[in-house]
Design an enzyme around this catalytic site. Structure first.
Site, PDB file in Angstrom:
ATOM      1  N   GLY A 293      40.768  67.150  15.631  1.00 21.45           N
ATOM      2  CA  GLY A 293      40.469  66.513  16.902  1.00 21.45           C
ATOM      3  C   GLY A 293      41.651  66.631  17.840  1.00 21.45           C
ATOM      4  N   GLU A 295      43.112  64.541  21.349  1.00 22.68           N
ATOM      5  CA  GLU A 295      42.917  63.302  22.108  1.00 22.68           C
ATOM      6  C   GLU A 295      42.920  63.503  23.616  1.00 22.68           C
ATOM      7  OE1 GLU A 295      45.529  64.240  20.247  1.00 22.68           O
ATOM      8  OE2 GLU A 295      47.430  63.481  21.023  1.00 22.68           O
ATOM      9  N   HIS A 319      41.072  57.945  14.895  1.00 21.09           N
ATOM     10  CA  HIS A 319      42.400  58.512  15.145  1.00 21.09           C
ATOM     11  C   HIS A 319      42.544  58.954  16.607  1.00 21.09           C
ATOM     12  CE1 HIS A 319      46.075  60.830  13.997  1.00 21.09           C
ATOM     13  NE2 HIS A 319      45.692  61.583  15.015  1.00 21.09           N
ATOM     14  N   GLU A 320      41.608  59.764  17.065  1.00 19.78           N
ATOM     15  CA  GLU A 320      41.734  60.275  18.443  1.00 19.78           C
ATOM     16  C   GLU A 320      41.611  59.133  19.455  1.00 19.78           C
ATOM     17  OE1 GLU A 320      42.993  63.017  18.337  1.00 19.78           O
ATOM     18  OE2 GLU A 320      42.307  63.701  16.359  1.00 19.78           O
ATOM     19  N   HIS A 323      44.837  57.271  19.914  1.00 18.27           N
ATOM     20  CA  HIS A 323      45.791  57.931  20.818  1.00 18.27           C
ATOM     21  C   HIS A 323      45.660  57.420  22.260  1.00 18.27           C
ATOM     22  CE1 HIS A 323      48.000  60.902  18.529  1.00 18.27           C
ATOM     23  NE2 HIS A 323      46.918  61.481  18.043  1.00 18.27           N
ATOM     24  N   GLU A 342      52.040  60.386  16.495  1.00 22.70           N
ATOM     25  CA  GLU A 342      51.126  60.542  15.356  1.00 22.70           C
ATOM     26  C   GLU A 342      51.255  59.467  14.279  1.00 22.70           C
ATOM     27  OE1 GLU A 342      48.633  62.317  15.625  1.00 22.70           O
ATOM     28  OE2 GLU A 342      49.192  63.725  17.221  1.00 22.70           O
ATOM     29  N   ASP A 399      55.053  73.161  17.244  1.00 21.78           N
ATOM     30  CA  ASP A 399      53.932  72.964  16.328  1.00 21.78           C
ATOM     31  C   ASP A 399      54.381  72.960  14.868  1.00 21.78           C
ATOM     32  OD1 ASP A 399      52.439  72.768  18.559  1.00 21.78           O
ATOM     33  OD2 ASP A 399      51.225  74.560  18.236  1.00 21.78           O
ATOM     34  N   TYR A 407      52.852  61.990  10.582  1.00 20.97           N
ATOM     35  CA  TYR A 407      51.614  61.225  10.431  1.00 20.97           C
ATOM     36  C   TYR A 407      51.741  60.141   9.359  1.00 20.97           C
ATOM     37  CZ  TYR A 407      49.098  64.817  13.120  1.00 20.97           C
ATOM     38  OH  TYR A 407      48.659  65.658  14.111  1.00 20.97           O
TER      39      TYR A 407
END
Ligand code: BES
Ligand code: ZN
Length: 627
Positions: A293, A295, A319-320, A323, A342, A399, A407
């Site tokens: 996903g 956000e 989760h999204e 955010h 995160e 990334d 997380y």
């Protein structure tokens, strides 16, 4: 324990010197910084000199040429009157740069740096308040995926979508591509009818007959949250403030899967204050979407692999949605502070699921997260600096921060604080944090100070422990592991199987997805092929319609060389682009010579159908694996 301090990002030069350097760059083409020297190591921009406050986009999507073309007007807050505007670009074709009155401005593209693209420096007149850049994107723009009709569910129309996080917004908009700068935006977008265009903004619910769409995003957002999509889409409401967009074939299934969205919003609001973005809608993308996903504000993008049919994977929506507070409202200042986005979000995700489904369910999510973290720590090495919450990503692709560490270690750190101070106090603290930093960037240092000023005031011991969590690699030794009873039952059945009970005699009736994932997590590769076959005959893993279960099973199949799953593996790799599943599979395949050849052949076929992000990530795995 001594904590190692990393060198800080260089910020030493004065504003005047920076302005002079950039001016020189315009005048003579020399003196251009070889690497970003502003406050964010991943952006060429100097927002402390000139700051973009609003964008007005005017773009047309050409599916034949695979280009967005048009212009963007950038409104400016000029803090240093002599300084040029420096924008991030990547593979953009710049056609002209003018001021708000249409007069040409002097501009220059600096040299490219891998991943960061090229700085676009624009010399401003004393009275310049806005700049209009006419440009078009490259067909290979890193943020955009242009899908042929065959890659969609309906197969009738092409599809386009963007993925801007972490630093790819610059490949479709010249902008200050740093999470520390926020701007509002408006846009006019032209797509071929009957496609519907959507953005991370106020959205239509019906296609426009002429294919022209107007968008407005009244809350200021960072560039990584700029998003666009276009395809044959329909809308279904989920509640008064929420709904789902998807292809006609998928939209009703999606609406059933996400029926709890409004309830999730209510829970999050009761904990952390009002939802500040108006609506919360979800867009279901084709399966090549590289993430679970994303956000994007007002419009979360999700993978269709979350549609399990039984709502067993909808923690991803929690989760999204989370955010909307941690990330979109209070934003990591640079990607070094990624855990502030995160880790907080994963903590909130589990709290939302706890309110919806109870403590035992939440504890299952926690235990699975912990398991994933332990595996990640083993892979990275427990003393690797990349296992710290505070990262140093300068000179690297941000990334690379996307491991389980920010997380799950982030979540566990916040849960540790919660246990120490009690849930009531911790909830109040978080709420206060979101209010204090709303619509602003935060650094790890800001968080430390806020913790010291509020929750951990007069508690040097708690603060010292917090420092360890933030600065030290690995996991603190006393991190307790929660094993909910539902998992203890699974563990007992797994033990029984290990010590001889045939799979079809195990007591696995009524297990949910998380329990199956727990079971699969116990398998130690290589599992003898006949034992794999025994499990498959009893539980039909190879035929699972649940992407998480299938993904975990296929990993064991690869590592244990269980060839009966080959056809399914190929099908999965050709269709799905989600990195969370693909990276481990390609990595495991690449571990043997024969597997490498298969991985190469598969990638050859699949890569035209992957998003550029997926393509680059898998290519890296194959390259690292060598010949
Ligand atoms: N913001 C991330 C996705 C992301 C991170 C994209 C870094 C690019 C760079 C998103 O919120 C996320 O965490 N997605 C997860 C879902 C999850 C942990 C439930 C994913 O995609 O797997
Ligand atoms: Zn996230």
């Amino acid at each position: 324990m001594g904590t190692e301090r990393r060198p800080r990002i260089r910020r030493g030069r004065t504003l005047g010197a920076l302005g002079a350097a950039a001016g020189l760059l315009l005048a003579a083409g020399c003196g251009a910084p070889a690497a970003p020297d502003g406050p964010d190591p991943h952006s060429w921009s100097h927002p402390e000199q000139v700051r973009v406050t609003h964008l007005a986009l005017d773009l047309e999507a050409d599916f034949e040429a695979r280009r967005l073309s048009g212009s963007v007007r950038l409104d400016l807050d000029r803090r240093d009157p002599g300084a040029p505007l420096v924008l991030d670009t990547r593979d953009l074709e710049i056609r002209s740069v003018r001021d708000g009155k249409g007069r040409p401005l002097q501009w220059r593209l600096g040299p490219a740096r891998a991943g960061l693209g090229r700085p676009l420096a624009v010399e401003l007149r004393p009275e310049t308040r806005s700049v209009v850049v006419a440009y078009r994107t490259d067909p290979e723009a890193a943020a955009l995926q242009w899908l042929d009709p065959e890659q969609t569910e309906g197969g009738r129309h092409p599809f386009l979508y963007s993925q801007s996080q972490s630093i790819l917004a610059r490949s479709w908009i010249p902008c200050q591509d740093t999470p520390s700068v926020r701007a509002t935006y408006e846009a006019t977008v032209r797509v071929p009818p009957p496609l519907m265009a959507l953005m991370s903004a106020e959205n239509p619910t019906e296609p426009a007959p002429d294919g022209v769409y107007r968008f407005r995003m009244p809350q200021p957002i960072p560039a990584y949250l700029m998003a666009i999509a276009a395809g044959e889409l329909e809308f279904r409401p989920l509640g008064p403030r929420s709904g789902v967009y998807a292809e006609p074939e998928v939209v009703d299934r999606a609406a059933r899967e996400f029926a709890e969205t409004e309830e999730m919003m209510a829970v999050a609001e009761s904990l952390y204050g009002p939802y500040r973005w108006g609506r919360y809608d979800i867009l279901v993308l084709p399966p090549s979407f590289p993430f679970g996903g994303m956000e994007n504000p007002r419009l979360t993008f999700v993978t269709p692999t979350v549609l399990a049919g039984d709502r067993s994977l909808t923690a991803l929506v929690a989760h999204e949605l989370a955010h909307s507070w941690s990330g979109n409202l209070v934003t990591n200042a640079t990607w070094n502070d990624f855990w502030l986005n995160e880790g907080f979000t994963t903590y909130i995700e589990v709290r939302i699921m706890e309110a919806l489904r109870g403590k035992e369910y939440a504890d299952m999510l926690r235990a699975l997260g912990r398991h994933a973290l332990e595996e990640e720590l083993d892979r990275l090495g427990r003393s690797s600096p990349d296992t710290r919450l505070a990262l140093d990503l300068a000179g690297r692709d941000p990334d690379e921060a996307m491991t389980d560490v920010p997380y799950e270690k982030g979540r566990m750190f916040l849960e540790r604080l919660e246990r120490r101070f009690g849930r009531r106090a911790f909830d109040a603290f978080l709420r206060r944090y979101f209010d204090a930093f709303a619509f602003r960037p935060v650094t790890t240092k800001d968080f430390r100070h806020f913790l010291a000023a509020h929750l951990a005031k007069d508690d040097p011991e708690a603060l010292e422990e917090a420092e360890l969590w933030i600065d030290m690699p690995g996991l603190p030794e006393d991190s307790p592991e929660v094993v909910p009873e539902a998992f203890a039952r699974v563990d007992r059945q797994f033990e029984a199987w290990r010590s001889g009970t045939p799979a079809d005699r195990l007591d696995a009736g009524g297990w949910n997805t998380q329990q199956w994932l727990r079971f699969l997590g116990h398998l130690e590769d290589p599992v003898p092929v006949d034992r794999m076959a025994e499990l498959d005959a009893a539980f039909h893993f190879t035929d699972s319609a649940n992407a998480e279960i299938l993904g975990a099973w296929l990993r064991h199949a690869v590592r244990s060389r269980y060839r009966a799953a080959d056809a399914r593996l190929e099908e999965f790799l050709l269709e799905v682009g989600r990195l969370k599943f693909l990276e481990p599979l390609y990595r495991d395949l690449s571990a043997t010579e024969e597997g490498r050849a298969r991985a190469r052949a598969l990638f050859e076929r699949a890569s035209p159908r992957y998003h550029p992000i997926t393509r680059a990530a898998i290519r890296k795995i194959l390259n690292d694996a060598g010949a």
